[in-house]
Design an enzyme around this catalytic site. Structure first.
Site, mmCIF file in Angstrom:
data_model
loop_
_atom_site.group_PDB
_atom_site.id
_atom_site.type_symbol
_atom_site.label_atom_id
_atom_site.label_comp_id
_atom_site.label_asym_id
_atom_site.label_seq_id
_atom_site.Cartn_x
_atom_site.Cartn_y
_atom_site.Cartn_z
ATOM 1 N N LEU A 59 0.639 -1.232 0.019
ATOM 2 C CA LEU A 59 -0.055 -0.038 -0.128
ATOM 3 C C LEU A 59 0.845 1.234 -0.029
ATOM 4 O O LEU A 59 2.226 1.273 0.372
ATOM 5 C CB LEU A 59 -0.860 -0.059 1.351
ATOM 6 C CG LEU A 59 -1.635 -1.008 1.324
ATOM 7 C CD1 LEU A 59 -2.579 -1.177 2.566
ATOM 8 C CD2 LEU A 59 -2.767 -1.329 0.157
ATOM 9 N N LYS B 39 13.187 11.408 0.141
ATOM 10 C CA LYS B 39 13.617 12.262 1.276
ATOM 11 C C LYS B 39 14.815 11.164 1.911
ATOM 12 O O LYS B 39 15.555 11.693 2.432
ATOM 13 C CB LYS B 39 12.516 12.215 1.856
ATOM 14 C CG LYS B 39 11.905 13.578 1.926
ATOM 15 C CD LYS B 39 11.185 14.116 0.640
ATOM 16 C CE LYS B 39 11.677 14.336 -0.466
ATOM 17 N NZ LYS B 39 10.696 14.189 -1.549
ATOM 18 N N HIS C 239 13.779 32.806 19.673
ATOM 19 C CA HIS C 239 15.247 33.210 19.384
ATOM 20 C C HIS C 239 16.347 32.105 20.040
ATOM 21 O O HIS C 239 16.258 31.892 21.078
ATOM 22 C CB HIS C 239 15.677 34.485 19.893
ATOM 23 C CG HIS C 239 16.985 34.875 19.458
ATOM 24 N ND1 HIS C 239 17.568 35.044 18.315
ATOM 25 C CD2 HIS C 239 17.989 34.840 20.507
ATOM 26 C CE1 HIS C 239 18.756 35.568 18.347
ATOM 27 N NE2 HIS C 239 19.058 35.331 19.398
#
Length: 467
Positions: A38, A51, A445
């Site tokens: 699948l 990837k 940050h």
């Protein structure tokens, strides 16, 4: 004969998500898949395996080029074990496809393995390896996806003249890979093999790479890839591809009409994808196709047969896994009597090279063509402390906003982790945010995401803080 409320033909991201959502909404659901696993193209020979190779090759490149600068010393030569790298990619694929099987079981969805074809609008014949079975479905969702496209004069031999499918399982690192097509797939796979040591040449018909994206992204990505020694031949029209033993010779005309010859040991044909409906026998169900081989659908993704819907690569629009998922969910909810909606302008596009490229909404070219008055704010990644810390200083983020209302109309980014950062832009645009809204949100940050805030500040009275 087994009867179902919904049958889904194709188990890619669109198909399996549609099946899960139908089951969640109380429908008796079946899914039909011609292959033994699948997941469709995306999980088996597309998004996931590419990837995996991009990440593995990125680790190798870092080890060779950057570890020493980080104070990491590796004694001896760093080598690529391509067989092991391909093996790891396959393990990731296997694990992911088994996960889809688990989800089918969990949601009590019946899985039929075999080629599904319509006998009529409510009956589907499934030709398996051993026998053919027929099921009856009140509603059907066509999710048969796409296959790599080619050019009429090219013969794909799957050995030296290859598509993305074969490029994911090569037995050797090419000496010179010639890529026809400067789109997403060609550039991603080209970067994989360039990192591993192959010479890579990209031949593109258009005057820029990733031609569907904002021109500034095309320019920046090409600049970065050129630094990595990828060669580009833009505005070149390929006219012949011939294999001579272990060599492939490609002939193309440049923009002045002069013939240029290229030769490599592999030629990757990456000229897009085509809708796949072979063997579906859609006409028996009264389903119409358009002139490009796509299934015709209305705004509710309903075909010319009222009880049959189609989603994903097989219908109009961008060929993206996440677009197919949204459409699968939408059709399931329509069948359940709900009123879902998709804003196609807010489906992001991503290129998983490094730096990553991502975009959502309108490009500058589209806004100019439509005569929309807009303002633009841009911020370079190299001005971020986080980028300097990780040595990922290439790229920028650009925000386009309406000149009068300040509503964000498009966000275009290239840099580290932009595939993830684009979600912030999609969220903002779904809620009709202004550039100033984003500019006034606190961003942690040091992060790459600060560049989104700074680009929004730049679009808001040109007041970026760190440039």
């Amino acid at each position: 004969m087994n009867q179902y409320d919904v049958a889904v033909i194709g188990s890619g991201p669109g198909g399996y998500v549609a099946a899960i959502r139908c089951a969640q909404l109380g429908m008796k659901t079946a899914i039909v898949e011609k292959y033994s696993t699948l997941g469709g193209t995306c999980l088996n020979v597309g998004c996931i395996p590419s990837k995996a190779l991009l990440d593995s090759s990125h680790h190798y490149e870092d080890a060779v080029k950057h570890f020493e600068e980080h104070g990491i010393e590796i004694p001896g030569e760093i080598r690529v074990n391509l067989e092991k790298m391909i093996g790891r990619k396959q393990a990731v694929v296997d694990q992911t496809t088994k996960g889809i099987q688990f989800l089918m079981d969990k949601n009590k969805i019946d899985v039929y393995q075999g080629m599904g074809s319509f006998q009529d609008a409510t009956h589907i014949a499934i030709a398996g390896e051993k026998e053919e079975v027929v099921i009856e479905a009140k509603n059907t969702i066509i999710a048969t996806g796409s296959k790599p496209a080619t050019l009429p004069f090219i013969t794909i031999d799957k050995e030296r003249i290859i598509t993305s499918t074969e490029a994911l399982k090569l037995k050797e690192i090419p000496k010179h890979m010639v890529i026809i097509g400067g789109g997403v797939i060609g550039l991603e796979l080209g970067q994989v093999y360039r990192r591993l040591g192959a010479e890579v040449s990209v031949i593109e018909y258009m005057d820029r790479i990733i031609p569907g994206m904002d021109a500034a992204l095309s320019k920046e990505l090409m600049k970065v890839l050129k630094k990595q020694k990828v060669k580009f031949y833009l505005s070149h029209k390929v006219k012949s591809v011939e294999r001579k033993g272990d060599e492939v010779v490609i002939k193309a005309d440049d923009k002045k009409g002069k013939e240029i010859s290229f030769s490599g040991d592999y030629c990757l044909v990456s000229v897009g994808r085509r809708p796949y409906t072979d063997g579906l026998n859609a006409e028996a169900a009264g389903v119409k196709m358009d002139e490009r081989g796509r299934v015709e659908v209305n705004d509710h993704l309903q075909t010319s047969a009222a009880n049959i819907y189609a989603i994903g690569d097989v219908v109009r629009g961008a060929m993206l896994a996440h677009k197919a998922e949204e459409e699968g969910t939408m059709v399931a909810e329509i069948l359940a009597g709900q009123k879902p909606h998709i804003d196609y302008n807010l489906i992001p596009g991503v290129v998983y090279t490094w730096p990553e490229v991502a975009a959502v909404g309108k490009t500058e070219e589209e806004l100019k063509e439509a005569g929309v008055a807009y303002k633009s704010g841009q911020f370079p990644m190299r001005a971020l402390g986080r980028s300097r810390a990780s040595m990922d200083v290439d790229g920028f983020i650009k925000i386009l906003a309406d000149k009068e209302t300040d509503e964000v109309l498009g966000v275009h980014m290239i840099g580290a982790r932009c595939a993830d950062l684009i979600a912030e832009a999609v969220t903002a645009m779904e809620f009709r945010a202004s550039a100033e809204d984003i500019a006034r949100m606190s961003h942690a940050h040091p992060t790459y995401a600060e560049a989104v805030k700074e680009a929004a500040l730049a679009a808001t009275e040109d007041r970026a803080l760190h440039v």
